[in-house]
Design an enzyme around this catalytic site. Structure first.
Site: not given
Length: 259
Positions: A143, A240
């Site tokens: 990521e 998140e």
């Protein structure tokens, strides 16, 4: 509407960790993600997943000393053995939890490090991680992370992550696309997502600024979530973010967006 997973590291912090699984189910979630579950016996986590009929979507590979500011081990030439042990621990946990994705954080670029050595180490470590994970039927995710929240992080742009995926050349190396991180680093969310959709294995959301729930900032999540459906993204969307108030109060965004 996409499928949402509650990130139990960020959400339901009003409750003890092992109690968050029941709270997530009570709030309507079918799946969860966790940053680092390693302080808990995987059998206890598995029991909570089973009792609440939840899918474990993703966990992170141990990142080193988190409290000391470490954010991954994959780029460090002198820590290959530690990285390999972390990967093996993560695969063991993921297998116990029937979790099919591991997020492998790259690390914070050391001062005066050799860029070419760092890149070669990163590629080599990801080749090891993907080969080991493939034996267990698990994908490795990488990521791009913003450098405001994590100064000096090595992997910062989606194009850079795509280049790494190409160089590693493993079918089970995927892009974890976090709309919050991408917004902070480069914007152009819709075009960037569609461009790299073939590489994307997991999606995460939070609004900007503040990393709170959708609807609290500048990102048009009504458009973004409709786009995921339009483009046929069928994976999970991890929530998140840090709620501005209580977790349940913050979840009202799902109703507003038509969940």
């Amino acid at each position: 509407m996409p499928k949402f997973a509650a990130n139990l590291t960020w959400l339901f912090n009003e409750f003890e960790f092992l109690d968050r699984f029941a709270e997530a189910r009570r709030a309507g979630f079918d799946a969860v993600e966790i940053l680092f579950p390693y302080a808990f016996d995987p059998r206890d986590v598995k029991e909570r997943l089973k009792a609440n009929d939840l899918t474990q979507v993703v966990i992170n590979v141990p990142p080193g000393d988190w409290d000391a500011g470490e954010r991954g081990l994959a780029i460090f030439p002198d820590r290959r053995d530690e990285f390999r042990s972390a990967v093996e621990q993560a695969i063991s946990y993921a297998s116990e939890l029937s979790c099919k994705q591991l997020h492998c954080m790259a690390g914070v670029f050391p001062d005066e490090a050799d860029l070419f050595e760092i890149e070669a180490t990163y590629i080599g470590n990801l080749k090891f991680a993907t080969a080991e994970a493939a034996k267990a039927g698990i994908n490795i995710n990488i990521e791009a992370v913003n450098t405001t929240d994590v100064p000096g992080y090595y992997l910062t742009y989606v194009e850079q992550a795509a280049d790494v995926i190409e160089k590693v050349g493993a079918d089970n190396l995927r892009l974890q696309f976090d709309f919050y991180n991408v917004q902070k680093m480069e914007g152009n969310l819709a075009v960037t997502f569609e461009t790299y959709l073939p590489l994307i294995g997991h999606v995460q959301i939070a609004d900007n600024p503040g990393r709170h729930e959708p609807g609290t900032g500048e990102i048009n999540y009504s458009f973004i979530l409709a786009m995921l459906d339009r483009l046929g993204y069928s994976g999970w969307v991890g929530c998140e973010y840090g709620p501005k108030g209580t977790t349940l109060e913050g979840l009202s965004w799902m109703e507003r967006l038509g969940k």
